[in-house]
Scaffold this motif. Sequence first.
Motif, mmCIF file in Angstrom:
data_model
loop_
_atom_site.group_PDB
_atom_site.id
_atom_site.type_symbol
_atom_site.label_atom_id
_atom_site.label_comp_id
_atom_site.label_asym_id
_atom_site.label_seq_id
_atom_site.Cartn_x
_atom_site.Cartn_y
_atom_site.Cartn_z
ATOM 1 N N TYR A 66 -10.489 -5.755 5.564
ATOM 2 C CA TYR A 66 -10.062 -6.574 6.997
ATOM 3 C C TYR A 66 -8.561 -7.026 6.632
ATOM 4 O O TYR A 66 -7.897 -6.693 7.466
ATOM 5 C CB TYR A 66 -10.801 -8.060 6.706
ATOM 6 N N GLU A 67 -8.274 -7.009 5.429
ATOM 7 C CA GLU A 67 -6.908 -7.480 5.263
ATOM 8 C C GLU A 67 -5.815 -6.136 5.604
ATOM 9 O O GLU A 67 -4.570 -6.409 6.168
ATOM 10 C CB GLU A 67 -6.568 -7.766 3.835
ATOM 11 N N ALA A 68 -6.328 -5.212 5.234
ATOM 12 C CA ALA A 68 -5.470 -3.936 5.515
ATOM 13 C C ALA A 68 -5.547 -3.477 7.094
ATOM 14 O O ALA A 68 -4.793 -2.719 7.546
ATOM 15 C CB ALA A 68 -5.964 -2.629 4.617
ATOM 16 N N GLN A 69 -6.519 -3.895 7.724
ATOM 17 C CA GLN A 69 -6.925 -3.484 8.973
ATOM 18 C C GLN A 69 -7.257 -1.945 9.212
ATOM 19 O O GLN A 69 -6.487 -1.535 10.178
ATOM 20 C CB GLN A 69 -5.861 -4.225 10.148
ATOM 21 N N LYS A 75 -2.983 5.046 9.496
ATOM 22 C CA LYS A 75 -1.815 4.629 9.180
ATOM 23 C C LYS A 75 -1.968 3.148 8.270
ATOM 24 O O LYS A 75 -1.239 3.192 7.289
ATOM 25 C CB LYS A 75 -0.841 4.296 10.234
ATOM 26 N N ASN A 76 -2.667 2.461 8.603
ATOM 27 C CA ASN A 76 -2.753 0.973 8.059
ATOM 28 C C ASN A 76 -3.491 1.233 6.756
ATOM 29 O O ASN A 76 -2.997 0.565 5.498
ATOM 30 C CB ASN A 76 -3.596 0.201 8.902
ATOM 31 N N SER A 77 -4.447 2.153 6.405
ATOM 32 C CA SER A 77 -5.081 2.738 5.196
ATOM 33 C C SER A 77 -4.145 2.987 4.331
ATOM 34 O O SER A 77 -3.942 2.382 3.126
ATOM 35 C CB SER A 77 -6.312 3.577 5.461
ATOM 36 N N TYR A 78 -3.332 4.016 4.641
ATOM 37 C CA TYR A 78 -2.251 4.669 3.794
ATOM 38 C C TYR A 78 -1.112 3.637 3.420
ATOM 39 O O TYR A 78 -0.905 3.502 2.083
ATOM 40 C CB TYR A 78 -1.483 5.848 4.270
ATOM 41 N N ASP A 79 -0.836 2.680 4.457
ATOM 42 C CA ASP A 79 0.343 1.837 4.102
ATOM 43 C C ASP A 79 -0.159 0.764 2.997
ATOM 44 O O ASP A 79 0.654 0.515 2.112
ATOM 45 C CB ASP A 79 0.794 1.252 5.338
ATOM 46 N N TYR A 80 -1.396 0.488 3.216
ATOM 47 C CA TYR A 80 -1.859 -0.596 2.336
ATOM 48 C C TYR A 80 -1.931 -0.035 0.926
ATOM 49 O O TYR A 80 -1.734 -0.893 -0.166
ATOM 50 C CB TYR A 80 -3.195 -1.393 2.892
#
Length: 395
Positions: A333-336, A367-372
């Motif tokens: 959830y936090e990483a969206q 992208k959000n997954s990798y960035d987190y």
Amino acid sequence: MRILVICQYYYPEPFRISDICEELVKNGYDVTVITGLPNYPEGKVLSEYRYRKKRIEIINGVKVVRCFEIGRGRRKFMLFLNYFSYALSASIKTLFMKEKYDVVLVNQLSPVMMGLPAIIYKKKHKKKILLYCLDLWPASLTAGGINEHSVIYKLFHAISKWIYQSADYVAVSSVMFSDYLKNTLGINQETIFHLPQYAESLFLEESEVKLDNKFNFVFAGNIGDMQSVDTIIRTANELRNHLNIIFHIVGDGSRLEACKALCNELNLQNVFFYGRKPLSEMPMYYGLADAMLITLKDDQTISSTLPGKLQSYMAAGKPIIGAINGEAKQVIYEAQCGFCCEAEDYEQLGKLILAFCKSSKKEQMAKNSYDYYRKHFSKEKFMSVLEEALVKMEV
């Protein structure tokens, strides 16, 4: 610095401790590992390690010393023998070791008794222990069906408390572990610090293997009681009429045959099993996925765990869809970076998969997954924190 590592599992078994030790060697440390005989997750000791063969190896600069161990098998009694055979043989090994090391690192998965050899070495040589807690004991026993009021649980509560309290520092892979260690086992909060797992570097490499006009969902990892892979099978049954949705199960474990049997019973054509694959091949299977799947048993203790596969999924830049509670759900959830429902809720998981297929935000989730991952779980950050703690203990 000379580091003695205690862990029941090591290469060719699929655990991250092998990569950690090799990275320590690259960074100039002298590393020796006291481990068992490879038998996870198949349950049988690999043939090349039987009859006292390959008891001492040098693997990518790491000295690997293997102790006697009974294969874990497929039954609880054999698992009991497996746990205690390593704890006993490794304890004897460290008791008579003449080599001197500066610090001891325990990579503590199940069982917690793998901390015993480290304590023996500490008492004999007056060295400090850093225990890296990846499975929480005795809490993990409840997920295996052992009642908190039973004699067995109370015995392991005392053993676990003694082992954790004997460590000079306890690193935890999940934030939720800290409260349990402090409030239930009385571990000094000042000795506990957060050290989330990372993913091996190969998962950062791009590998796309797309199947035309299909949505592919991949689960990768151990297939045991705790992973609740049967939830995915039941979801596949819910979505059996959606011919463009395919499920891929990569891994092995105690529940693999049961999951295959459930597929046969339901006559499913949308689930494919690949068995256990070498780590080097995993990026190919990740590349197949439009999204990765993560499931765990509906259990309070298990929900406190942050499964290592989550970091691998994120490092590969994949959206994640889960039927999971606790810290893993919070991270997603936090990483969206995907969708989540309650653990073991296969009907809701099916609805989330349909919603994902229709979503226009797939690329943003990836992208959000990798960035987190890069911000919170990178290998560089992990090694920096670990090495700082080890150097601190040597002083």
